[in-house]
Design a protein around this motif. Structure first.
Motif, short mmCIF file in Angstrom:
data_model
loop_
_atom_site.label_atom_id
_atom_site.label_comp_id
_atom_site.label_asym_id
_atom_site.label_seq_id
_atom_site.Cartn_x
_atom_site.Cartn_y
_atom_site.Cartn_z
N GLU A 111 -36.63 -28.82 -25.25
CA GLU A 111 -35.75 -29.30 -24.18
C GLU A 111 -34.80 -28.20 -23.72
O GLU A 111 -34.59 -27.99 -22.53
CB GLU A 111 -34.97 -30.52 -24.65
N HIS A 112 -34.21 -27.48 -24.65
CA HIS A 112 -33.28 -26.41 -24.29
C HIS A 112 -33.99 -25.28 -23.56
O HIS A 112 -33.42 -24.68 -22.64
CB HIS A 112 -32.58 -25.87 -25.53
N ALA A 113 -35.21 -24.98 -23.95
CA ALA A 113 -35.95 -23.88 -23.34
C ALA A 113 -36.56 -24.25 -21.98
O ALA A 113 -36.64 -23.41 -21.09
CB ALA A 113 -37.06 -23.41 -24.28
N ASN A 114 -36.99 -25.50 -21.83
CA ASN A 114 -37.77 -25.89 -20.66
C ASN A 114 -37.16 -27.00 -19.82
O ASN A 114 -37.61 -27.23 -18.70
CB ASN A 114 -39.17 -26.34 -21.10
N GLY A 115 -36.22 -27.72 -20.39
CA GLY A 115 -35.75 -28.93 -19.72
C GLY A 115 -36.83 -30.00 -19.82
O GLY A 115 -38.01 -29.68 -20.00
N ILE A 116 -36.44 -31.23 -19.73
CA ILE A 116 -37.41 -32.32 -19.80
C ILE A 116 -37.02 -33.39 -18.78
O ILE A 116 -35.90 -33.90 -18.81
CB ILE A 116 -37.44 -32.96 -21.20
N THR A 117 -37.95 -33.69 -17.92
CA THR A 117 -37.72 -34.78 -16.97
C THR A 117 -38.20 -36.08 -17.61
O THR A 117 -38.92 -36.07 -18.61
CB THR A 117 -38.51 -34.55 -15.67
N GLY A 118 -37.82 -37.18 -17.03
CA GLY A 118 -38.32 -38.47 -17.50
C GLY A 118 -39.84 -38.51 -17.44
O GLY A 118 -40.49 -39.03 -18.35
N LYS A 119 -40.40 -37.94 -16.38
CA LYS A 119 -41.86 -37.92 -16.25
C LYS A 119 -42.48 -37.10 -17.38
O LYS A 119 -43.49 -37.51 -17.95
CB LYS A 119 -42.26 -37.33 -14.90
N ASP A 120 -41.86 -35.95 -17.71
CA ASP A 120 -42.36 -35.15 -18.82
C ASP A 120 -42.37 -35.96 -20.11
O ASP A 120 -43.33 -35.94 -20.88
CB ASP A 120 -41.48 -33.91 -19.07
N TYR A 121 -41.28 -36.65 -20.36
CA TYR A 121 -41.13 -37.39 -21.61
C TYR A 121 -42.12 -38.55 -21.70
O TYR A 121 -42.73 -38.77 -22.74
CB TYR A 121 -39.70 -37.91 -21.75
N TRP A 122 -42.29 -39.28 -20.62
CA TRP A 122 -43.10 -40.49 -20.66
C TRP A 122 -44.56 -40.27 -20.32
O TRP A 122 -45.39 -41.08 -20.71
CB TRP A 122 -42.51 -41.56 -19.74
N ALA A 123 -44.89 -39.21 -19.59
CA ALA A 123 -46.27 -39.09 -19.10
C ALA A 123 -46.91 -37.74 -19.36
O ALA A 123 -47.96 -37.45 -18.80
CB ALA A 123 -46.29 -39.40 -17.61
N SER A 124 -46.33 -36.91 -20.19
CA SER A 124 -46.91 -35.59 -20.44
C SER A 124 -48.26 -35.75 -21.15
O SER A 124 -48.42 -36.58 -22.04
CB SER A 124 -45.97 -34.76 -21.31
N SER A 125 -49.22 -34.93 -20.74
CA SER A 125 -50.55 -35.03 -21.34
C SER A 125 -50.92 -33.79 -22.14
O SER A 125 -52.06 -33.64 -22.55
CB SER A 125 -51.59 -35.27 -20.25
#
Length: 75
Positions: A29-43
Motif C-alpha cells: 500500500e505504501h509503495a503503490n497505493g490501493i484503490t477500492g477496486k484494487d482491494y476488492w477486484a484485483s486478479s
C-alpha cells in the motif's frame, strides 16, 4: 507434543503468518497505493487472494481458540 500443545502451536503459526501478510499489505500500500477496486477486484499479485487467504486464516484461528478452551463457535 500433546494435542492441545499442537493446537496452540498451529494457532501461533497462523497468527505469525497473518502478521506477515499484514506487513506485506502495508508495504504494498505504501509503495503503490490501493484503490477500492484494487482491494476488492484485483486478479494478480498480493491482492488477488489476500482477503480470502487472510479471512480463512482468521477463521481457523478462532476455531482453534475455541477448540483449545473447549468452547463452541456460535454460527
Amino acid at each position: 507434543m500433546s494435542e492441545k500443545a499442537a493446537l496452540i502451536e498451529e494457532k501461533k503459526q497462523l497468527i505469525d503468518q497473518m502478521l506477515d501478510l499484514q506487513r506485506q499489505f502495508i508495504d504494498y500500500e505504501h509503495a503503490n497505493g490501493i484503490t477500492g477496486k484494487d482491494y476488492w477486484a484485483s486478479s494478480e499479485g498480493l491482492l488477488s487472494d489476500y482477503r480470502q487467504k487472510y479471512m480463512d486464516m482468521a477463521n481457523r484461528v478462532v476455531d482453534l481458540a475455541h477448540e483449545i478452551v473447549g468452547s463452541k463457535r456460535v454460527d
